[in-house]
Write a protein that holds these residues in place. Sequence first.
Motif, short mmCIF file in Angstrom:
data_model
loop_
_atom_site.label_atom_id
_atom_site.label_comp_id
_atom_site.label_asym_id
_atom_site.label_seq_id
_atom_site.Cartn_x
_atom_site.Cartn_y
_atom_site.Cartn_z
N ALA A 3 -8.65 -17.95 -6.86
CA ALA A 3 -9.53 -17.63 -5.53
C ALA A 3 -8.88 -16.20 -4.92
CB ALA A 3 -9.47 -18.66 -4.50
N HIS A 4 -7.45 -16.10 -5.39
CA HIS A 4 -6.84 -15.11 -4.96
C HIS A 4 -7.39 -13.53 -5.40
CE1 HIS A 4 -3.55 -16.90 -3.11
NE2 HIS A 4 -3.74 -18.10 -3.75
N SER A 5 -8.12 -13.86 -6.73
CA SER A 5 -8.68 -12.60 -7.20
C SER A 5 -9.94 -12.14 -6.48
CB SER A 5 -9.50 -13.03 -8.37
OG SER A 5 -8.68 -13.64 -9.36
N TYR B 71 -2.47 -30.68 -5.87
CA TYR B 71 -2.11 -30.11 -4.49
C TYR B 71 -1.54 -28.91 -4.80
CZ TYR B 71 2.30 -32.60 -5.83
OH TYR B 71 3.44 -33.15 -6.37
N ASP B 72 -1.61 -28.12 -3.60
CA ASP B 72 -1.20 -26.59 -3.64
C ASP B 72 -1.03 -26.22 -2.20
OD1 ASP B 72 -0.81 -23.91 -4.18
OD2 ASP B 72 -2.40 -23.20 -4.93
N THR B 73 0.05 -26.87 -1.72
CA THR B 73 0.23 -26.93 -0.25
C THR B 73 0.49 -25.47 0.69
OG1 THR B 73 2.50 -27.22 0.18
CG2 THR B 73 1.14 -29.17 -0.28
N MET B 74 0.72 -24.46 -0.25
CA MET B 74 0.97 -23.01 0.40
C MET B 74 -0.60 -22.60 0.53
SD MET B 74 2.44 -21.26 -3.06
CE MET B 74 2.70 -22.89 -3.75
N HIS B 75 -1.36 -22.97 0.00
CA HIS B 75 -2.86 -22.28 -0.20
C HIS B 75 -4.15 -22.66 0.59
CE1 HIS B 75 -5.79 -20.54 -3.15
NE2 HIS B 75 -6.54 -21.46 -2.77
N PHE B 76 -4.36 -21.53 1.23
CA PHE B 76 -5.51 -21.75 1.91
C PHE B 76 -6.72 -20.77 1.68
CE2 PHE B 76 -2.06 -23.30 4.48
CZ PHE B 76 -2.95 -24.35 5.14
ZN LIG Z 1 -2.79 -19.83 -3.65
#
Ligand SMILES: [Zn+2]
Length: 279
Positions: free
Chosen positions: A205-207, A263-268
């Motif tokens: 999604a960062h793309s 989980y990827d807890t830094m990710h929004f």
């Molecule tokens: Zn991320």
Amino acid sequence: MNKMNAFLILYFIACVGCVSNPRVKADDAATGVETSLKQDSSGRNGGNVAAIPAGARILIDVYPDAGMKYKDGYIVFPDGERILYDDGKKKSFTVMLDNSDVEDMFGMRYDTASSKPGYLSDAGRSRCEALFKKMYGKSASEVASRMETVDWFGQKIKFTKVNGASSQLGKVVAELKTKPHLAKYLKPASTFYWRNVRGAKRMSAHSYGIAIDINVKMSDYWLWANKGKGETAKILYKNRIPLELVRVFEKHGFVWGGRWYHYDTMHFEYRPEQLANKV
Ligand SMILES: [Zn+2]
């Protein structure tokens, strides 16, 4: 139309919805139909809008700037480009992530009530690449041309302007400024990079300039504590991000990676359609 007739029509359409998508519950399908009928009377989408699947209805509603419509099984953009809504294929969990159509994006419900995600509950990790590339850009430079700078507590970060995402992030900033006890979780942040998800074939999604990672030192990622595990393995959950912080993002249309089984807890990530999903 009397009440009984209206009920029978809604019941019939709801059941047709259940057959084409076994995950749709009759009560939710009926709600979607009511919304569609309302739209029909406004003439906004024209044609046979009662047949719009609930997921397409949500996309049209939460991304009004994109100008999407639904016609004959496709999401249609104002320039005429079409994206197939449902490819009709039954997919394994991993294939659904790697090769998601639009309908698959609504296959799981984003759960804001549980403190810990259920097994394989990953609402939002399915992204139809064609849809995201159409909205946010088909190349790194196209995505970059649609971004603007947001002041993230003194750090300048890039975020897409498309669909109002950067202005929603601005609202997150304004609200978090009133909560200085959460500051240690927020920086340094990172947002835009054109790349695949770590260890996978699909785009991150960062793309698209719609995702932000907050302070990695306060965060947890499923593969760190579960090295070498496959995507359907039972894994250990870890999180240090306070729900108070999470709720600020969710209020403004962002989903949190800490609500994913993987989980990827830094990710929004700006995904208002997941927060609106009642499918
Ligand atoms: Zn991320």
